[in-house]
Design a protein around this motif. Structure first.
Motif: not given
Length: 68
Positions: A5-6, A8-13, A24-26
């Protein structure tokens, strides 16, 4: 909120501000762990305290003193 989720928010910003999209995480976990391990192995160790100080510190820590 989890890591995805974080992300996705960071990508949008990032798209709104025109900056780079974060990975991506990981995605780079193994590479980061490998770099940290290599840094820990190549970093010089701090010098050991002298014998009497080391003995006093071990006594304060509750460990028995070692014989050299």
């Amino acid at each position: 909120m989890n890591a995805m989720h974080q992300h996705m928010i960071d990508t949008y910003r990032a798209t709104q501000h025109g900056t780079r999209i974060p990975p991506q995480p990981g995605r780079h976990d193994w590479q980061a762990a490998r770099e940290l391990t290599s840094q820990a192995l190549t970093r010089p160790r701090p010098p050991r305290p002298p014998g009497r100080l080391r003995t006093a510190l071990r006594r304060l820590a509750g460990r028995p003193p070692t014989t050299p």
